[in-house]
Design a protein around this motif. Structure first.
Motif, PDB file in Angstrom:
ATOM      1  N   UNK A 186      -6.908  12.496  -2.371  1.00 42.31           N
ATOM      2  CA  UNK A 186      -8.107  11.285  -2.801  1.00 42.31           C
ATOM      3  C   UNK A 186      -6.703   9.831  -2.550  1.00 42.31           C
ATOM      4  N   UNK A 187      -5.882  10.371  -1.861  1.00 41.28           N
ATOM      5  CA  UNK A 187      -5.114   9.133  -1.377  1.00 41.28           C
ATOM      6  C   UNK A 187      -4.906   8.996  -0.197  1.00 41.28           C
ATOM      7  N   UNK A 206      -5.792   6.413   1.612  1.00 40.31           N
ATOM      8  CA  UNK A 206      -4.673   4.751   1.772  1.00 40.31           C
ATOM      9  C   UNK A 206      -3.676   4.816   2.960  1.00 40.31           C
ATOM     10  N   UNK A 207      -3.792   6.348   3.020  1.00 38.82           N
ATOM     11  CA  UNK A 207      -2.432   6.042   4.758  1.00 38.82           C
ATOM     12  C   UNK A 207      -3.738   5.324   6.324  1.00 38.82           C
ATOM     13  N   UNK A 249      -1.164  12.876  -9.721  1.00 40.69           N
ATOM     14  CA  UNK A 249      -2.276  13.461  -9.138  1.00 40.69           C
ATOM     15  C   UNK A 249      -1.194  14.678  -9.380  1.00 40.69           C
ATOM     16  N   UNK A 282       0.789  -1.330  -0.501  1.00 36.36           N
ATOM     17  CA  UNK A 282      -0.047  -0.452   0.126  1.00 36.36           C
ATOM     18  C   UNK A 282       0.739   0.845  -0.244  1.00 36.36           C
ATOM     19  N   UNK A 283       1.675   1.431   0.700  1.00 35.23           N
ATOM     20  CA  UNK A 283       2.763   2.647   0.788  1.00 35.23           C
ATOM     21  C   UNK A 283       3.796   2.863  -0.612  1.00 35.23           C
ATOM     22  N   UNK A 339      -7.400   0.874   5.544  1.00 32.39           N
ATOM     23  CA  UNK A 339      -7.215   0.630   4.074  1.00 32.39           C
ATOM     24  C   UNK A 339      -6.087   0.136   3.771  1.00 32.39           C
ATOM     25  N   UNK A 340      -5.427  -1.502   4.417  1.00 33.33           N
ATOM     26  CA  UNK A 340      -3.754  -1.552   4.468  1.00 33.33           C
ATOM     27  C   UNK A 340      -4.192  -3.028   3.093  1.00 33.33           C
ATOM     28  N   UNK A 360       0.573   4.040  -2.866  1.00 29.07           N
ATOM     29  CA  UNK A 360      -0.021   5.731  -2.304  1.00 29.07           C
ATOM     30  C   UNK A 360       1.168   6.451  -2.340  1.00 29.07           C
ATOM     31  N   UNK A 375       0.329   7.020  -6.645  1.00 28.06           N
ATOM     32  CA  UNK A 375      -1.084   7.226  -7.225  1.00 28.06           C
ATOM     33  C   UNK A 375      -0.363   9.297  -6.658  1.00 28.06           C
ATOM     34  N   UNK A 376       0.025   9.510  -5.446  1.00 31.21           N
ATOM     35  CA  UNK A 376       0.695  10.906  -5.040  1.00 31.21           C
ATOM     36  C   UNK A 376       1.248  11.523  -6.716  1.00 31.21           C
TER      37      UNK A 376
END
Lengths: 344, 344
Positions: free
Chosen positions: B236-237, B240-241, A259, A248-249, B245-246, A252, A255-256
């Motif tokens: 949006x992201x 995710x933190x 953006x 997930x990290x 939402x892992x 993230x 995806x960041x």
DNA sequence: TGTTAGCACTCCCGGTTAACGAGTGCTAAA
DNA sequence: TTTAGCACTCGTTAACCGGGAGTGCTAACA
């Protein structure tokens, strides 16, 4: 140089790894139809290929995976872009034919098609807006103090920008100003508007308009919005299906990055003609270290307009994607020619 | 009804869980400053609260977490919206003051501010475009066959749509048509344009325009783009933190959902005045089962325009978010009044 | 000399076990 | 009514183990 057999093995490993995302061992390579050597032989070659830097091992008793250098070699020396199947071509044509589309919609649509065909993320850069030329300008007063400036380009693109009307300018004068602008500025590339404004137009306005300094101020703010090119995405989340993005990290971070249009546009923009492939760290950008970016340009009147691209894992179907992008780059160029060039 | 002490404990558990995202045990509750009971007492109460459905246990030997019903009770009976700090208020004001902004930019900016203040995802629905009224319409020919229809609304919003020019209509006629439209349709809500077109306008055009059927066809396609309201996202992201939402699959599902503007808009749109909270399954939408959505509306002339909202985990800082949204909903309404209403 | 079979070795993976600790529920005493 | 005490539950973590996939090396073979 690599021997014939080494090439064959490298290709086999890349093929397999691209497809299954798991280290490939000597046994499975030797089982291929076109491979007439025993696992032991393959192992020897694989050891050599590793020494040369084309393969690597995740750990000592795993199979091999291609290194970045391996992909690079493959791409440079062994890549024959996959021709599109008839079905694919007709699918694409169909999607474009649906209805008359303005420039932007065509670009957007392209991104969608690309991502749906590849199941990677596709990114399409629209034309540098400043490259296109002014077709018409409008100033629409909304209230006593505010108006909307509307700029239409020769490609049918519409930009709009809210402006405030300076004290002293009345509707009549605004109309006069707009007429002058449309007379004098049609066909001027947007990038030159501000310059023209402070030279030629300033003089003309000074002659015909009472509050010309206010007018200049107004127009300045109407032209100021330095919109860079637009970035269109499709299939942003496709890349999350790739097993290499199970963390997930990392997701993230990626995806960041996506953006940030400005960043993406800088990374993707390609001025060279033709297809360009950047593998992993060649992107010079840490979040993309495990990604490959393949781009191609499209153009009109032989002038470079924008870029279509695919973002995927380094473990990407290079031949297919290159084939697709090549096709798109040409098809898009043709389509634009057909739609817009004849209007010159 | 819950006793005073039960309320206290429920609140303590929610507080703690919202903050730390981990089941909270009797010991840590009893350690709070305002809690003068032993862990054993707390345990008894917790068991009762669980029986009542306000708490649940992830497993038999873990602490308790609030259930959806627990949050709901908290929100309904114990929530005092957090007043914004002076700093926050001035920060917000500052961000709006930067420069004159058109309607859309204001909305967009609001989304950004909200997400940066909460570190959740913020979603702002622009006004139903059809609610706004026609201010001016333009038809700009681009080539012999194509033109761009531009619609400016009373809020300064600009819509544009590429159209093809039917055989037989010439520039002169198009100009006449546009004049007629602007005379007859100014102030008409966009939603009524197509209807007006087939009734009143059809008759008028029939009188003054030679190829009036072609004209109607042209205008029909100019008005057709049934743009729903725009959806603006920010952060949006951010979601995710959140530790809940892992899981990449869940993330993918959620982000995919967020790419579907129409869906999101349907889920977020709120017609009720004031702040509205939907917790977990109250959203009636599986991918949001672990999310809470808090929305508030903004309006102009007392007429509902759009919605500002926050998407976060059910474990959300309700009081803070509700406070913020309440403030925003009012501030935005004021801002719009100040900027646009005076022009009436 | 290049190729291959055989074999010992490495290392990941999945399952099992055991110790641990956080937390509970119950009981009995204050 | 509250609380101290205690047995019990269950998830988490680490350690361990066997199996399996794959390797590298060696020696035999064509």
């Amino acid at each position: 140089m690599l021997t014939e057999r080494q090439l064959l093995i490298l290709k086999a490993i890349i093929d397999d790894y691209v497809c299954h995302a798991e280290p490939v061992g000597s046994r499975s390579v030797s089982k291929r139809d076109d491979m007439n050597f025993s696992p032991a032989t393959i192992r020897n070659e694989m050891a050599d290929l590793e020494e040369l830097g084309f393969l690597e091992k995740p750990h000592s008793s795993a199979g091999r995976i291609p290194s970045q250098k391996g992909y690079r070699y493959f791409v440079d020396h062994m890549l024959s872009p996959a021709a599109l199947s008839k079905n694919e071509v007709s699918d694409i044509r169909l999607m474009y034919e649906q209805r008359f589309l303005e420039f932007e919609k065509i670009i957007q649509q392209s991104a969608k098609i690309l991502s749906s065909l590849t199941s990677y993320t596709s990114i399409v850069l629209g034309p540098e807006i400043f490259e296109s030329r002014l077709h018409q300008i409008q100033l629409v007063p909304i209230s006593k103090d505010n108006a909307v400036a509307i700029i239409v380009t020769d490609t049918g693109h519409v930009e709009n920008q809210a402006v405030s009307i300076p004290e002293g300018l009345d509707i009549g004068e605004i109309e006069k100003i707009v007429n002058i602008l449309n007379e004098r500025l049609r066909g001027v590339p947007l990038i030159h508007l501000r310059h023209k404004l402070t030279t030629e137009i300033r003089n003309v306005l000074a002659k015909y308009i009472d509050h010309h300094e206010q007018a200049i101020e107004l127009l300045n703010s109407a032209f100021k919005d330095s919109h860079n090119e637009k970035v269109y995405y499709a299939g942003k989340t496709n890349i999350l299906s790739q097993p290499e993005f199970n963390d997930v990290n990392r997701v993230r971070e990626l995806l960041n990055t996506l953006e940030e249009d400005a960043l993406v546009s800088r990374l993707f923009r390609s001025e060279e003609q033709g297809v360009r492939i950047r593998i992993g760290e060649e992107n010079q950008f840490a979040p993309f270290d495990d990604c490959s970016v393949i781009t191609a340009t499209y153009s009109m009147d032989g002038k470079h307009l924008g870029t279509v691209g695919i973002l995927g894992p380094t473990r990407m179907e290079y031949q297919r994607v290159v084939g697709l992008l090549d096709f798109f780059s040409k098809d898009l160029t043709n389509l634009l020619k057909q739609r817009y060039q004849k209007s010159d």
